[in-house]
Design an enzyme around this catalytic site. Structure first.
Site, PDB file in Angstrom:
ATOM      1  N   ARG A  86       0.852  -1.201   0.000  1.00 56.30           N
ATOM      2  CA  ARG A  86       0.000   0.000   0.000  1.00 56.30           C
ATOM      3  C   ARG A  86       0.880   1.242   0.000  1.00 56.30           C
ATOM      4  NH1 ARG A  86      -1.610   1.696   4.633  1.00 56.30           N
ATOM      5  NH2 ARG A  86      -2.366  -0.309   5.379  1.00 56.30           N
ATOM      6  N   TYR A 117     -16.131  17.312 -15.297  1.00 54.96           N
ATOM      7  CA  TYR A 117     -16.486  15.896 -15.253  1.00 54.96           C
ATOM      8  C   TYR A 117     -17.550  15.669 -14.171  1.00 54.96           C
ATOM      9  CZ  TYR A 117     -15.958  10.875 -14.752  1.00 54.96           C
ATOM     10  OH  TYR A 117     -16.206   9.535 -14.674  1.00 54.96           O
ATOM     11  N   ASP A 165      -6.937  19.446 -13.804  1.00 56.32           N
ATOM     12  CA  ASP A 165      -7.284  18.119 -14.334  1.00 56.32           C
ATOM     13  C   ASP A 165      -6.874  18.124 -15.805  1.00 56.32           C
ATOM     14  OD1 ASP A 165      -8.523  15.909 -15.487  1.00 56.32           O
ATOM     15  OD2 ASP A 165     -10.320  16.052 -14.241  1.00 56.32           O
ATOM     16  N   LYS A 224      -7.888   7.239 -19.168  1.00 54.60           N
ATOM     17  CA  LYS A 224      -8.236   7.756 -20.491  1.00 54.60           C
ATOM     18  C   LYS A 224      -7.015   7.706 -21.418  1.00 54.60           C
ATOM     19  CE  LYS A 224     -11.987   8.406 -18.152  1.00 54.60           C
ATOM     20  NZ  LYS A 224     -12.341   9.662 -17.511  1.00 54.60           N
TER      21      LYS A 224
HETATM   22  C1  LIG Z   1     -12.867  10.073 -16.238  1.00 60.18           C
HETATM   23  C2  LIG Z   1     -12.500  11.388 -15.689  1.00 60.18           C
HETATM   24  C3  LIG Z   1     -12.278  11.566 -14.321  1.00 60.18           C
HETATM   25  C4  LIG Z   1     -12.443  10.430 -13.318  1.00 60.18           C
HETATM   26  O1  LIG Z   1     -11.468   9.449 -13.490  1.00 60.18           O
HETATM   27  P1  LIG Z   1     -11.705   7.865 -13.192  1.00 60.18           P
HETATM   28  O2  LIG Z   1     -10.432   7.261 -13.626  1.00 60.18           O
HETATM   29  O3  LIG Z   1     -12.903   7.454 -14.008  1.00 60.18           O
HETATM   30  O4  LIG Z   1     -11.961   7.747 -11.732  1.00 60.18           O
HETATM   31  C5  LIG Z   1     -11.905  12.824 -13.888  1.00 60.18           C
HETATM   32  N1  LIG Z   1     -11.768  13.854 -14.751  1.00 60.18           N
HETATM   33  C6  LIG Z   1     -11.986  13.716 -16.074  1.00 60.18           C
HETATM   34  C7  LIG Z   1     -11.818  14.894 -16.969  1.00 60.18           C
HETATM   35  C8  LIG Z   1     -12.364  12.486 -16.584  1.00 60.18           C
HETATM   36  O5  LIG Z   1     -12.596  12.367 -17.901  1.00 60.18           O
END
Ligand SMILES: *Cc1c(COP(=O)(O)O)cnc(C)c1O
Length: 379
Positions: free
Chosen positions: A46, A98, A170, A195
């Site tokens: 962890r 998001y 982000d 992504k």
């Molecule tokens: C998918 C996404 C998230 C969340 O991420 P997960 O890996 O699904 O937990 C946060 N911000 C953006 C812009 C996203 O596309």
């Protein structure tokens, strides 16, 4: 080291045990100690795991940062950032963001006494009007999801610095191939590595990258204390995906440009949201802070009809109807009923997420096949 080399070699070393070129998957939870505390840098997975360490160094290298942290999901990474705060603190956040981030902020953290302001951030002065003594964090998503607005990171960083507030970006949609927020003055970069970084729709993972040793220490404390870490197998897959990030992004951008222009000229289409268009309201900001315009496009139809848009996404074949984005395969989505269903209709319509809005994640298939698919679905 240039970016296209960093994706392959950044932060990586030949494995010291047997010279493995690829980082081995250290599928172990614990590590033998010769005497209490006598270990080789790893005690419990962890806290640290060698495969995760290799990935965390790659994350840091890609974003031109000093420290990288891998989490079990993008949401777990965001969760760690908000846990830097305490009751009474305030956050200024992008309003078009998001849906899961909005849900975490409002449904989980508001009840712990953290206050969130969701605002349009295309004008940096507007951000400053929300700053007060309790403001501790500015949360920026750019390009925004799903409206593809662009927020000027450097101007926002100036405001954050002036008021001694943290700026987190982000960077999921842009990826470090297109934009590097730490270079523009951000304190924290966050990714849903699920992504584009992973790129093959086979791993769920989150990342944080920072430069400040103090911030890195606080975040890795939270990573270990809360425990939402990514496992060694996933770290390995992520490292493998990252090696082609630059090639994939180049093709995502090329294909998206053709798709955006095709949609713009289609008689059934009302608006096409893509920052590469010269008449996009934030085109100049996009040009100045991004290398190219990315693989995401949103559009609305002229009749603005919920059912007709649902039928379009149902008819698409190559653009698979699915949540998520950023994989090699093209995906389509209907934000009002999918990614943004957790945002109230009045709230989402204020930012442009109307019933007919369709979002495309343009993949790296042959562009002729993608256009043909759109043609038949819109016919
Ligand atoms: C998918 C996404 C998230 C969340 O991420 P997960 O890996 O699904 O937990 C946060 N911000 C953006 C812009 C996203 O596309």
């Amino acid at each position: 080291m240039k970016f296209n080399t960093k994706t392959i070699h950044g932060g990586q070393e030949i494995d010291p045990a047997y010279g493995a070129v690829m980082p081995p998957i250290y599928q172990t939870s614990t590590y033998a100690q010769s005497t209490p505390g006598g270990h080789k840098g790893y005690e419990y997975s962890r806290t640290h795991n060698p495969t995760r360490t290799a990935l965390e160094k790659s994350f840091a290298s890609l974003e031109n940062g000093k420290y990288g942290l891998a989490f079990a999901s993008g949401m777990a990474a965001i969760d760690a950032v908000i846990k830097l705060l305490k009751p009474g603190d305030e956050v200024i956040s992008t309003n078009d963001l998001y849906g899961g981030t909005y849900r975490l902020f409002t449904k989980v953290y508001e009840k712990f006494g953290i206050k969130f302001h969701f605002i349009g951030m295309e004008n940096a002065k507007h951000i400053e009007s929300y700053v007060n003594a309790n403001t501790k964090l500015i949360w920026v998503e750019t390009p925004t999801n799903p409206m593809l607005n662009i927020i000027d990171i450097a101007s926002t960083a100036n405001i954050a610095k002036k008021h001694d507030v943290l700026l987190a970006v982000d960077n999921t949609f842009a990826t470090p191939y297109l934009q590097q927020p730490l270079n523009l003055g951000a304190d924290i970069v966050m990714h849903s590595a699920t992504k584009y970084l992973g790129g093959h729709s086979d791993v769920v993972m989150g990342a944080l990258i920072v430069n400040s040793p103090k911030l890195a220490e606080k975040l890795s404390f939270l990573q270990n204390a809360s425990g939402a870490v990514s496992g060694p197998q996933d770290c390995f897959l992520m490292l493998r995906g990252i090696k082609t990030l630059h090639l994939r992004m180049q093709r995502h951008c090329e294909n998206a440009k053709v798709v955006a222009e095709y949609l713009k000229n289609h008689p059934k289409i009302e608006n096409v949201y893509w920052p590469g268009f010269e008449d996009h309201p934030n085109h100049n900001t996009a040009k100045s802070q991004m290398r190219d315009f990315g693989g995401m496009i949103s559009f609305t139809t002229k009749d603005n009809n919920y059912d007709e848009s649902v039928r379009i996404v149902e008819r698409l074949k190559l653009f698979v109807l699915a949540e998520s984005l950023g994989g090699v395969e093209s995906l389509s989505g209907h934000p009002a009923s999918m990614t943004h269903a957790s945002i109230p209709k009045e709230e989402r319509e204020k930012t442009g997420v109307v019933d007919s809005l369709i979002r495309l994640s343009v993949g790296i298939e042959d562009i002729d096949d993608l256009i043909e698919d759109l043609n038949q679905a819109l016919a």
